[in-house]
Design an enzyme around this catalytic site. Structure first.
Site: not given
Ligand code: PBG
Length: 351
Positions: A194, A269
């Site tokens: 991520k 992601k």
């Molecule tokens: C939470 C999370 C996030 C997203 C999914 N789970 C936001 C972040 O990490 O700040 C983002 C998903 C999206 O932008 O569609 N940790």
């Protein structure tokens, strides 16, 4: 001319025969935003086909998804400001919005596969995925909170927990916590790679979880004291736990660690900007790969389409196909229903 590649493209029939990548509604998982209340279907301006839904409305969407062949949903709760605190204590409330959502959806549709995000940010008054103390995220203390959260989701009936927090060692910690309570069948879809991306903007606006603006909003609402805040130097981005977009090898390291720690599925992601990471991770693991087409990626497509610059349906299909071609086995997308409809329409017009 001996070689004419165009011969294999001359009709739809031959194009279908040589097609390498197929996308089907069964490949898709639909993220849903939940909110307290009844009969609520709040539009999201960045994502024209998505809504923030009260549970009764969410059930209708799940039914639609199942009818279209989309059998997985990923749930996010929109938590009211007064319930947010530094320890994200609402996240393990057995009767919290998310836990009720899991129970009600599972009750109404036992066949739907429910995924739930595990991270502190929707519930944290700091907007971070871990505990913030003196400007630092405390890894090991956060694991305890994540385990409480995951167990409450498992008790509610979730199929897969999806840790998105990027703390070290969390997959092992959560696997152990689940097993010790007898939840050996609850799986872990780990957000392994991520990235600290700038593409999560619309999502953070929906959950009101942006660390940059949350603190100011809460101060204005006077729900956190001045003193506490002075101690708690704020941290404006997530770069000490989410990954640097420059790195691919680090993603492989994270993926291998999560595999060793007992993850069932690994996720990359965002998706479209990170196709090389999907491709490389696929070769490094025997686990299935998920990819998340995040809010900012989809918002760009819809914004351009609104300006008349492109056709959002066609571009979304192309995006999903590209993500699958790179190696993703499943794709999380806010447009899952739209794409499923598009696939059904295409397959009914063979000629
Ligand atoms: C939470 C999370 C996030 C997203 C999914 N789970 C936001 C972040 O990490 O700040 C983002 C998903 C999206 O932008 O569609 N940790």
């Amino acid at each position: 001319m001996l070689k004419r590649p165009r011969r294999n493209r001359k009709s739809k029939a031959i194009r279908n025969l040589i097609k390498e990548t197929f996308v089907s509604p069964e490949d898709l998982i639909l993220p849903l935003f939940l909110k307290e209340g009844k009969n609520i279907k709040e539009p999201i301006s960045a994502l024209p086909d998505s809504f923030v839904l009260s549970l009764d409305e969410a059930l209708k969407v799940v039914k639609k998804a199942l009818n279209l062949g989309v059998s997985g949903v990923l749930l996010f709760p929109q938590i009211e400001f007064q319930l947010k605190d530094p320890m994200a204590s609402e996240s393990w409330n057995e009767d919290g919005l998310l836990q009720r959502g899991i129970r009600e959806i599972k009750n109404a549709f036992p066949d739907v596969l429910i995924f739930s995000d595990v991270a502190m940010d929707p519930y944290s008054s700091d907007g971070h995925d871990g505990i913030l103390k003196k400007g630092k995220i405390c890894n090991d203390e956060t694991l305890e909170i994540l385990a409480r959260m995951a167990l409450s989701q498992a008790r509610a009936g979730v199929d897969f927990i999806a840790p998105s927090d990027m703390m070290d060692g969390r997959v092992h910690f959560l696997r152990k916590a689940l097993d010790e309570e007898g939840f050996t069948e609850v799986g872990i879809l780990s957000y392994s790679a991520k990235y600290a991306s700038s593409l999560y903007g619309p999502f953070r606006e929906i959950l009101k979880s942006d660390p940059k603006i949350l603190k100011e909003t809460l101060q204005k609402k006077k729900s956190i004291g001045e003193k506490k805040n002075a101690l708690n130097q704020s941290l404006k981005d997530k770069k000490t736990y989410q990954m640097d977009p420059s790195n691919q090898r680090e993603a492989l390291r994270e993926g291998i660690l999560d595999q060793e720690e007992g993850a069932d599925i690994l996720m990359v992601k965002p998706a479209l900007f990170y196709l090389d990471v999907i491709y490389a991770l696929k070769r490094e693991t025997t686990l299935p790969i998920a990819a998340y087409l995040v809010s900012g990626e989809e918002a760009m497509i819809y914004a351009a389409s609104k300006k008349g610059l492109l056709d959002s349906n066609a571009v979304l299909m192309e995006a999903i196909t590209a993500i699958k071609r790179a190696g993703a086995d499943m794709i999380l997308t806010y447009s899952a229903l739209k794409i499923a409809k598009e696939i059904h329409n295409e397959s009914s017009t063979i000629t």
